[in-house]
Design a protein around this motif. Structure first.
Motif, PDB file in Angstrom:
ATOM      1  N   LYS A 118       0.787  -1.231  -0.080  1.00  0.00           N
ATOM      2  CA  LYS A 118       0.031  -0.129   0.035  1.00  0.00           C
ATOM      3  C   LYS A 118       0.828   1.276  -0.112  1.00  0.00           C
ATOM      4  CE  LYS A 118      -3.710   2.459   2.450  1.00  0.00           C
ATOM      5  NZ  LYS A 118      -4.838   2.019   3.565  1.00  0.00           N
ATOM      6  N   TYR A 119       1.921   1.493   0.759  1.00  0.00           N
ATOM      7  CA  TYR A 119       2.638   2.714   1.092  1.00  0.00           C
ATOM      8  C   TYR A 119       3.973   2.777   0.291  1.00  0.00           C
ATOM      9  CZ  TYR A 119      -0.832   3.032   4.969  1.00  0.00           C
ATOM     10  OH  TYR A 119      -1.662   3.049   5.745  1.00  0.00           O
ATOM     11  N   ILE A 120       4.434   1.634  -0.141  1.00  0.00           N
ATOM     12  CA  ILE A 120       5.565   1.863  -1.156  1.00  0.00           C
ATOM     13  C   ILE A 120       5.146   1.677  -2.711  1.00  0.00           C
ATOM     14  CG2 ILE A 120       7.967   0.902  -1.814  1.00  0.00           C
ATOM     15  CD1 ILE A 120       7.682   2.172   0.871  1.00  0.00           C
ATOM     16  N   LEU A 121       4.195   0.346  -2.903  1.00  0.00           N
ATOM     17  CA  LEU A 121       4.041   0.386  -4.431  1.00  0.00           C
ATOM     18  C   LEU A 121       2.727   1.199  -4.821  1.00  0.00           C
ATOM     19  CD1 LEU A 121       4.632  -3.377  -4.666  1.00  0.00           C
ATOM     20  CD2 LEU A 121       6.249  -1.400  -5.142  1.00  0.00           C
ATOM     21  N   GLY A 122       1.890   1.622  -3.663  1.00  0.00           N
ATOM     22  CA  GLY A 122       0.650   2.334  -4.109  1.00  0.00           C
ATOM     23  C   GLY A 122      -0.647   1.553  -4.342  1.00  0.00           C
ATOM     24  N   ILE A 123      -0.468   0.369  -3.912  1.00  0.00           N
ATOM     25  CA  ILE A 123      -1.685  -0.603  -4.528  1.00  0.00           C
ATOM     26  C   ILE A 123      -2.515  -1.076  -3.239  1.00  0.00           C
ATOM     27  CG2 ILE A 123      -2.216  -2.948  -5.433  1.00  0.00           C
ATOM     28  CD1 ILE A 123       0.624  -2.863  -6.661  1.00  0.00           C
ATOM     29  N   THR A 124      -3.742  -0.309  -3.475  1.00  0.00           N
ATOM     30  CA  THR A 124      -4.769  -0.510  -2.370  1.00  0.00           C
ATOM     31  C   THR A 124      -5.184  -2.065  -2.688  1.00  0.00           C
ATOM     32  OG1 THR A 124      -5.251   1.632  -2.139  1.00  0.00           O
ATOM     33  CG2 THR A 124      -6.864   0.060  -1.301  1.00  0.00           C
ATOM     34  N   VAL A 125      -5.374  -3.158  -1.735  1.00  0.00           N
ATOM     35  CA  VAL A 125      -6.101  -4.072  -1.940  1.00  0.00           C
ATOM     36  C   VAL A 125      -7.215  -4.468  -1.019  1.00  0.00           C
ATOM     37  CG1 VAL A 125      -5.576  -6.917  -2.027  1.00  0.00           C
ATOM     38  CG2 VAL A 125      -3.693  -5.321  -2.413  1.00  0.00           C
ATOM     39  N   GLU A 126      -8.446  -4.828  -1.708  1.00  0.00           N
ATOM     40  CA  GLU A 126      -9.627  -5.150  -1.187  1.00  0.00           C
ATOM     41  C   GLU A 126      -9.899  -6.609  -1.224  1.00  0.00           C
ATOM     42  OE1 GLU A 126     -14.477  -4.605  -1.727  1.00  0.00           O
ATOM     43  OE2 GLU A 126     -13.018  -3.293  -3.004  1.00  0.00           O
ATOM     44  N   VAL A 127      -9.870  -7.268  -0.110  1.00  0.00           N
ATOM     45  CA  VAL A 127     -10.029  -8.730   0.000  1.00  0.00           C
ATOM     46  C   VAL A 127     -11.669  -8.972   0.307  1.00  0.00           C
ATOM     47  CG1 VAL A 127      -9.465 -10.930   1.094  1.00  0.00           C
ATOM     48  CG2 VAL A 127      -7.626  -9.236   0.810  1.00  0.00           C
ATOM     49  N   ARG A 128     -11.931  -9.793  -0.701  1.00  0.00           N
ATOM     50  CA  ARG A 128     -13.333 -10.248  -0.256  1.00  0.00           C
ATOM     51  C   ARG A 128     -13.460 -11.947  -0.238  1.00  0.00           C
ATOM     52  NH1 ARG A 128     -16.303  -7.192  -5.510  1.00  0.00           N
ATOM     53  NH2 ARG A 128     -15.904  -5.016  -4.777  1.00  0.00           N
TER      54      ARG A 128
END
Length: 266
Positions: free
Chosen positions: A69-79
């Protein structure tokens, strides 16, 4: 002096990761591989203290989501992540898009899970040493007999050590945005061990990541974990039907979550 220069370089790279510039792709990929090797180095002592313990991965599954999230800037939503937290042996299946999958899969990593990797990675220091000490299984895909032997060993590990195994049924990365045909290794393994399969799909990265275009901006990923599929009572003769059944469900899920994020599959 060297330490100060190194820290300054890392700060500059972190800034470049957050700003959309022509070299953002290179900066982010450098940081990704840097942290892969860094984590392999700092967790190596844990592997030496608790060799071949799959629960060593808990350290990675705690740290990696923050880096994602904080280095690569990818927000991951887990369902439906609870579907991958079963306290029993099973085979976890994921679609394969990029080396970035190594970070994304840590968001749903089961407590006692190991992964199957290409044997060539065993010789990448320190990554290969740490992966070995963490219980990962390496296969030589170019040697069918050795690969089959490694999968048989993996089947024994499932039951004897009460572990889960993560595999990419496509066998290689899909590069055009579509899930490739599945190889049967993971399904033969599950049927032979009589353990369930847990499919999970990761939405298409193409909205924010494309190697050909040197694009790696910030973005969002949806990981959907599907319900387990039992192999109880199934035989090797059922593997083809089982493979197609699970691939169909994964393709449907992949297309749904990708469309939700506006990804256009070519």
């Amino acid at each position: 002096m060297l330490l100060e220069v190194t820290l300054l370089l890392l700060v500059v790279l972190l800034v470049l990761c957050r700003v959309e510039t022509p070299i953002q792709y290179s900066a982010k990929m450098f940081m990704f591989y840097f942290f892969c090797l860094f984590l392999a180095t700092v967790t190596l002592p844990l592997g030496l203290v608790r060799p071949f313990n799959p629960e060593n991965h808990k350290v990675l599954s705690f740290i990696v989501p923050y880096l994602t999230k904080y280095i690569l800037g990818i927000t991951v939503e887990v369902r439906d992540g609870h579907n991958s937290k079963l306290n029993k042996p099973f085979v976890l299946l994921l679609n394969h898009q990029s080396s970035l999958d190594a970070f994304i899969m840590m968001h749903i990593w089961p407590d006692r899970c190991v992964t199957i990797m290409k044997r060539v990675l065993m010789y990448v220091f320190p990554f290969g040493v740490t992966a070995t000490l963490f219980g990962c299984i390496f296969i030589d895909r170019g040697n069918r007999n050795n690969a089959q032997s490694s999968l048989e060993h993996a089947g024994q590990e499932l039951k004897n050590r009460n572990v889960q195994i993560c595999m990419y049924p496509e066998g290689t990365r899909n590069r055009d945005g579509h899930i490739l045909p599945f190889k049967k290794g993971a399904f033969n393994l599950a049927v032979g061990a009589q353990v369930p399969l847990v499919p999970a799909t990761v939405s298409c990265y193409r909205n924010f990541y494309c190697k050909k275009e040197n694009k790696f901006t910030d973005g969002k990923v949806i990981v959907r974990v599907l319900p387990e599929v039992s192999t109880e009572g199934k035989e090797y003769a059922d593997v083809l039907e089982l493979t197609e059944q699970i691939r169909s469900s994964m393709v449907k899920s992949y297309e749904e979550v990708s469309a939700e994020l506006g990804s256009k599959l070519s």
